[in-house]
Design a protein around this motif. Sequence first.
Motif, PDB file in Angstrom:
ATOM      1  N   PHE A 254      24.299  28.305 -48.651  1.00 30.34           N
ATOM      2  CA  PHE A 254      25.722  27.553 -48.692  1.00 30.34           C
ATOM      3  C   PHE A 254      26.420  28.648 -49.594  1.00 30.34           C
ATOM      4  CE2 PHE A 254      22.997  24.147 -47.552  1.00 30.34           C
ATOM      5  CZ  PHE A 254      23.882  23.537 -46.622  1.00 30.34           C
ATOM      6  N   ARG A 255      26.140  29.831 -50.161  1.00 34.94           N
ATOM      7  CA  ARG A 255      26.593  30.884 -50.992  1.00 34.94           C
ATOM      8  C   ARG A 255      27.986  31.383 -50.463  1.00 34.94           C
ATOM      9  NH1 ARG A 255      25.933  31.261 -56.423  1.00 34.94           N
ATOM     10  NH2 ARG A 255      26.224  33.524 -57.238  1.00 34.94           N
ATOM     11  N   PRO A 256      29.151  31.336 -50.935  1.00 34.02           N
ATOM     12  CA  PRO A 256      30.277  32.076 -50.246  1.00 34.02           C
ATOM     13  C   PRO A 256      30.183  33.288 -50.638  1.00 34.02           C
ATOM     14  CG  PRO A 256      30.734  30.810 -52.320  1.00 34.02           C
ATOM     15  CD  PRO A 256      29.452  30.400 -52.207  1.00 34.02           C
TER      16      PRO A 256
ATOM     17  N   PRO B   3      35.900  21.460 -48.423  1.00 33.62           N
ATOM     18  CA  PRO B   3      35.720  22.617 -49.404  1.00 33.62           C
ATOM     19  C   PRO B   3      34.847  22.086 -50.752  1.00 33.62           C
ATOM     20  CG  PRO B   3      37.792  22.984 -48.418  1.00 33.62           C
ATOM     21  CD  PRO B   3      37.323  21.512 -48.109  1.00 33.62           C
ATOM     22  N   PRO B   4      35.150  20.930 -51.533  1.00 30.99           N
ATOM     23  CA  PRO B   4      34.525  20.427 -52.622  1.00 30.99           C
ATOM     24  C   PRO B   4      33.080  20.298 -52.359  1.00 30.99           C
ATOM     25  CG  PRO B   4      36.397  19.370 -52.637  1.00 30.99           C
ATOM     26  CD  PRO B   4      36.404  20.105 -51.147  1.00 30.99           C
ATOM     27  N   LEU B   5      32.501  20.046 -51.323  1.00 36.35           N
ATOM     28  CA  LEU B   5      31.181  19.778 -51.128  1.00 36.35           C
ATOM     29  C   LEU B   5      30.467  21.057 -51.228  1.00 36.35           C
ATOM     30  CD1 LEU B   5      28.510  18.091 -50.422  1.00 36.35           C
ATOM     31  CD2 LEU B   5      29.457  18.087 -47.882  1.00 36.35           C
ATOM     32  N   LEU B   6      31.278  22.011 -50.054  1.00 42.49           N
ATOM     33  CA  LEU B   6      30.581  23.366 -50.085  1.00 42.49           C
ATOM     34  C   LEU B   6      30.751  23.956 -51.456  1.00 42.49           C
ATOM     35  CD1 LEU B   6      32.376  25.256 -47.009  1.00 42.49           C
ATOM     36  CD2 LEU B   6      29.905  24.489 -47.414  1.00 42.49           C
ATOM     37  N   ASN B   7      31.567  23.959 -52.206  1.00 43.98           N
ATOM     38  CA  ASN B   7      31.479  24.408 -53.742  1.00 43.98           C
ATOM     39  C   ASN B   7      30.568  24.069 -54.502  1.00 43.98           C
ATOM     40  OD1 ASN B   7      33.625  25.941 -52.999  1.00 43.98           O
ATOM     41  ND2 ASN B   7      35.323  24.430 -54.115  1.00 43.98           N
ATOM     42  N   TRP B   8      30.322  22.662 -54.356  1.00 41.65           N
ATOM     43  CA  TRP B   8      28.995  21.974 -55.254  1.00 41.65           C
ATOM     44  C   TRP B   8      27.558  22.699 -54.688  1.00 41.65           C
ATOM     45  CZ3 TRP B   8      25.157  18.487 -53.501  1.00 41.65           C
ATOM     46  CH2 TRP B   8      24.283  17.992 -54.420  1.00 41.65           C
ATOM     47  N   LEU B   9      27.635  22.653 -53.294  1.00 39.90           N
ATOM     48  CA  LEU B   9      26.302  23.340 -52.690  1.00 39.90           C
ATOM     49  C   LEU B   9      26.165  24.646 -53.114  1.00 39.90           C
ATOM     50  CD1 LEU B   9      26.250  21.394 -49.406  1.00 39.90           C
ATOM     51  CD2 LEU B   9      24.674  21.152 -51.195  1.00 39.90           C
ATOM     52  N   GLY B  10      27.028  25.458 -52.670  1.00 41.70           N
ATOM     53  CA  GLY B  10      27.055  27.037 -52.843  1.00 41.70           C
ATOM     54  C   GLY B  10      27.572  27.753 -54.036  1.00 41.70           C
ATOM     55  N   GLY B  11      28.725  27.176 -54.675  1.00 36.36           N
ATOM     56  CA  GLY B  11      29.073  27.563 -56.033  1.00 36.36           C
ATOM     57  C   GLY B  11      30.544  28.203 -55.661  1.00 36.36           C
ATOM     58  N   THR B  12      31.021  28.791 -56.569  1.00 40.14           N
ATOM     59  CA  THR B  12      32.610  29.329 -56.349  1.00 40.14           C
ATOM     60  C   THR B  12      32.823  30.161 -57.700  1.00 40.14           C
ATOM     61  OG1 THR B  12      34.861  28.605 -56.086  1.00 40.14           O
ATOM     62  CG2 THR B  12      33.563  27.165 -57.552  1.00 40.14           C
ATOM     63  N   ILE B  13      34.009  30.752 -57.741  1.00 43.28           N
ATOM     64  CA  ILE B  13      34.331  31.649 -58.640  1.00 43.28           C
ATOM     65  C   ILE B  13      35.444  30.815 -59.714  1.00 43.28           C
ATOM     66  CG2 ILE B  13      33.972  33.717 -57.422  1.00 43.28           C
ATOM     67  CD1 ILE B  13      36.837  34.014 -57.107  1.00 43.28           C
TER      68      ILE B  13
ATOM     69  N   TRP C 182      18.475  24.547 -54.707  1.00 39.43           N
ATOM     70  CA  TRP C 182      17.676  24.213 -53.726  1.00 39.43           C
ATOM     71  C   TRP C 182      18.376  24.654 -52.302  1.00 39.43           C
ATOM     72  CZ3 TRP C 182      20.114  21.155 -50.091  1.00 39.43           C
ATOM     73  CH2 TRP C 182      21.239  20.205 -50.724  1.00 39.43           C
ATOM     74  N   ALA C 183      19.580  24.836 -52.430  1.00 38.39           N
ATOM     75  CA  ALA C 183      20.411  25.202 -51.421  1.00 38.39           C
ATOM     76  C   ALA C 183      20.461  26.624 -51.165  1.00 38.39           C
ATOM     77  CB  ALA C 183      22.078  24.937 -51.459  1.00 38.39           C
TER      78      ALA C 183
END
Length: 553
Positions: free
Chosen positions: A63-65, A464-474, A58-59
């Motif tokens: 919020f995708r890095p 950052p953990p919230l951003l990773n949850w919303l947008g993802g990470t590698i 839904w984001a």
Amino acid sequence: MTVGIEDVFGPQVPLTGGEGKSATFALASAAYRDNPVEEITKANSEWHETTVKDGQKWAGKLFRPNLGEAYSRAVIERMLSPGRAPLIQSFGTEPQVVVDHCLAAYRLRRDRDKRLSAVMVVCGLLFLPGLLVWLLVFRLRTGIDKSTNKKASALATALLVAVGLVAVIFLVRMPLGGFWGWYARACVVAPVLGWYWAKRICDRSTKDLRARWNGLLAGSSVGAQVPEAVPSSPSEARAEQLRQSLAKLNREQQSNSVFYAGPKGILGMGTRWGSWQLAEDLTPADPSREINPFRSWDIIRAIHDRLRMLERNTINTGGFPKATVKHWIVTPVGENAKGVARTEQSADVEAFQHKAHSIQEICNKQQFGSGDRHYLGVQWTLWDGQLIITMMITVTVLHETLRIEVTGHALGPVNPLFMGKPEDPTKQVQKSFKPWETRTVKLPLVPTNEVVRLAVRAPLSWYPPLLNWLGGTISLPEPFGLRHVWADKPWRHRFMADDAMRAATPVLRVVHSAAIRVLEDNGVDTEKFGNRSAFLSTAVQDPSPRKADLYDA
């Protein structure tokens, strides 16, 4: 993040381009990149895969890095977090330089995000209804614009224009009066002004990041702002923790312990492409006398002394550059092992380094069955760090048979993804009066959707953990090492392949001559060893790379 890097940055440390820096700077440049994060998967190899973890659907992409944001965060957390898993050495590179640039890129983005957060508070949070409406519009526009269909792209643009016209009509014919009327007008106008303000901030930041990206690949001096090596006061626990993490990283990089992962070869050195074995019986030269007692370490020590003189030439033709000759303790791990184990301090290990007595004991005794093994390695770092050639020598004595094995390992250049320089965004459009011809049009350095993404992410960047949850990470491949997980094979590069194969013959001959000399001094009949050495010397004249660790059994 647990190390609190945003508060402990110190003075700039200038770095200059030079020999052996190409691979290091290529890996460091990824921290400043603004490509889509999905591009990191292009650097995947046969053995190591970096995956992109998706955030909340839904984001969307709000919020995708991008690649630089995700890469720098992942590298910092993997290499500096307290209690992290052991790392694989990055031969031919300086991992602290890469980490320093990741920290510098993170700090630059945090400074930008602080300014964007102020914009979001002044022009967004105070006028929240208008902000939510505009974000909904951009979310719909982004969803429509995902399609490659030109009609869908035109529809997305038309949606934004239509909403703009409705906003203008709403401002002119406001149904509300008094304070709420003026507040409603502000809710329409303030987010637009905030976007313009945010765009100027993003433009300046992007130009700075791209200049650093380009400077690293060009080999020019690029300063990375790094944390202070020594905290200014005992109360700076975060700075002290970060200093210790950097010190541990450097100690681990100097470790003389490596890991053999089956078909993947020695982690950090590459797969085994060739193997030459000399194995003959130990018989006395004089039948009336016994062989003088000697150990594997005696032969290894003689080989070590001869290998240190490889750069000496009888003919002035350049020849070998100075090589690194080192004793290695090799530990076997599974082909699909997700981690390795290192000992930092024990009776036999100090600061990740096996002590001299431990190396000798392993060399002489652990030649059969379980346990670590000893190898003598000669290593060259060539092509500005893009090619790592390692020849490994091991000596074993079982019953009356002496075996000397020489194996070749090669680690290729950094994946081309890390070598690409920044390019200004452009597109091809048809000429107005000559539709059969096209022209190149420059696009904004930071497009509208990117400004919105950065502004929305900014207030959450403190966690950052919230951003990773919303947008993802590698997700980085394990066991992780900066160099080997993003290395290509050298065999597609003609001269790199030649260098790897040419090193085998002189090394093999030096090893055999040194070993035979020790055998002669200890009363061993070396005729069979000499004949076998001559045969191998002939066979190695035409070596061809192969997957020597893949046994057809």
